[in-house]
Scaffold this active site. Structure first.
Site, PDB file in Angstrom:
ATOM      1  N   ALA A   8      71.739 -57.356 -70.063  1.00  0.00           N
ATOM      2  CA  ALA A   8      72.342 -58.678 -70.256  1.00  0.00           C
ATOM      3  C   ALA A   8      71.943 -59.277 -71.586  1.00  0.00           C
ATOM      4  O   ALA A   8      70.974 -58.845 -72.218  1.00  0.00           O
ATOM      5  CB  ALA A   8      71.913 -59.600 -69.116  1.00  0.00           C
ATOM      6  N   HIS A   9      72.670 -60.306 -71.978  1.00  0.00           N
ATOM      7  CA  HIS A   9      72.371 -61.044 -73.202  1.00  0.00           C
ATOM      8  C   HIS A   9      71.030 -61.758 -73.062  1.00  0.00           C
ATOM      9  O   HIS A   9      70.664 -62.197 -71.958  1.00  0.00           O
ATOM     10  CB  HIS A   9      73.466 -62.077 -73.473  1.00  0.00           C
ATOM     11  CG  HIS A   9      74.785 -61.473 -73.859  1.00  0.00           C
ATOM     12  ND1 HIS A   9      75.583 -60.828 -72.953  1.00  0.00           N
ATOM     13  CD2 HIS A   9      75.420 -61.409 -75.055  1.00  0.00           C
ATOM     14  CE1 HIS A   9      76.683 -60.396 -73.573  1.00  0.00           C
ATOM     15  NE2 HIS A   9      76.608 -60.736 -74.854  1.00  0.00           N
ATOM     16  N   GLY A  10      70.333 -61.893 -74.197  1.00  0.00           N
ATOM     17  CA  GLY A  10      69.060 -62.624 -74.213  1.00  0.00           C
ATOM     18  C   GLY A  10      68.043 -61.982 -73.292  1.00  0.00           C
ATOM     19  O   GLY A  10      67.963 -60.756 -73.199  1.00  0.00           O
TER      20      GLY A  10
END
Lengths: 148, 163
Positions: A8-10
């Site tokens: 996932a992002h971040g």
């Protein structure tokens, strides 16, 4: 056992895995992949390759955004592999139920279906849901010896 | 009814029970036996909301649970039974439920209780009931999750100077 990779992002993936350990303790064959500013699909593909050195293993990717880079990289990774699949829209209900079903011996195909269903079923509006439930509950008697 | 696992957990049905233990012990059904929850529409509804799809779950009073236990219709049902405290375990035994061992999993701290592990606190009443369960030969095991360490619960009570 099917390996579960959350990407996932971040820092979302790491946080999801850390949070799931409240319910499952230390988990085997669960990995998280972060996607940080400045990184691209190639970086993600490298990370996936490092995490999954054996491409014969069954792997389920749970990614955040449909069409996002973690998803796109995973798509390239699994496109020619029948023993791997991806479900997008990862959330805690999805992750927790997938890990639970894996404990119960589910295979990749079953885990994909569990992920799709749990991710959606975990989203409910309280009043809509509760008002319906209460009618069902209040009809259940406390007497007798039948479950309910 | 086959009780695959009996757990003391004051949160009754929650993630650790409904997603982890139930799969670990291979039960098809979760029963939370608790008088106040059985009468509380909101709590009951919230508890039933936890259990995922194919696991059947019920919230019933202790007495009704004991009656269902004896109903031959459920002879082959594999159940994970959750109760709030050791006193309710005694009540089940007194009504004919066969209990050999109890997993002491989680009792949330409240005023007047003694903390004995990260997840378990006991009240003076709990201690009395644990002593009685021990006397009756019930094995008491302290364990939060299937893959975390387990230890003898009575030894823990002793080491804390509670018995």
């Amino acid at each position: 056992m099917v390996t579960v990779v959350i990407a996932a992002h971040g820092e979302l993936a790491e946080a999801l895995v850390h949070t799931a350990s409240m319910i499952f303790g230390n988990m085997e064959d669960v990995a998280s992949v972060t996607f940080k500013p400045g990184e691209g699909v190639e970086n993600l593909l490298n990370k996936y390759s490092v995490i999954i050195p054996d491409t014969q293993k069954d792997v389920l990717f749970l990614v955040d955004l449909l069409g996002g880079s973690p998803y796109n990289a995973a798509s390239r990774f699994v496109a020619d592999k029948k023993n791997m699949d991806i479900v997008s829209g990862v959330n805690l209900p999805m992750l927790v139920e997938v890990l639970g079903k894996r404990l119960g011996g589910s295979d990749l195909k079953a885990m994909v279906q569990t992920a799709k269903k749990a991710g959606v079923d975990g989203i409910q509006a309280f009043h809509e849901w509760f008002d319906e439930q209460q009618m069902v509950n209040s009809t259940r008697a406390e007497e007798g010896d039948e479950l309910g | 009814m086959k009780i695959k696992w009996l757990r003391i957990d004051s949160r009754l049905i929650h993630g650790q029970v409904a997603n982890n233990w139930v799969n670990h012990v291979g039960a098809s059904t979760i029963i939370a036996a608790n008088d106040s929850a059985a009468k509380d529409d909101l709590r009951k509804t919230l508890l039933l909301q936890v259990a995922p799809g194919r696991t059947k779950s019920y919230v019933m009073s202790v007495d009704k649970t004991a009656r269902c236990y004896k109903n031959p219709a459920y002879e082959n049902l594999d159940v994970l039974l959750v109760v709030e405290n050791p006193t309710d375990v005694l009540r089940l035994i007194d009504q004919g439920v066969e209990v050999n061992s109890v997993n002491v999993g989680g009792i949330t701290f409240k005023e007047g209780m003694t903390l004995i592990s990260e997840a378990v606190s006991v009240s003076p009443q709990d201690v009395k009931s644990f002593v009685e369960l021990d006397k009756r030969g019930v094995k008491l095991v302290l364990q939060q999750l299937p893959n975390t360490a387990s230890s003898d619960f009575m030894s823990r009570l002793k080491s804390k100077g509670l018995i």
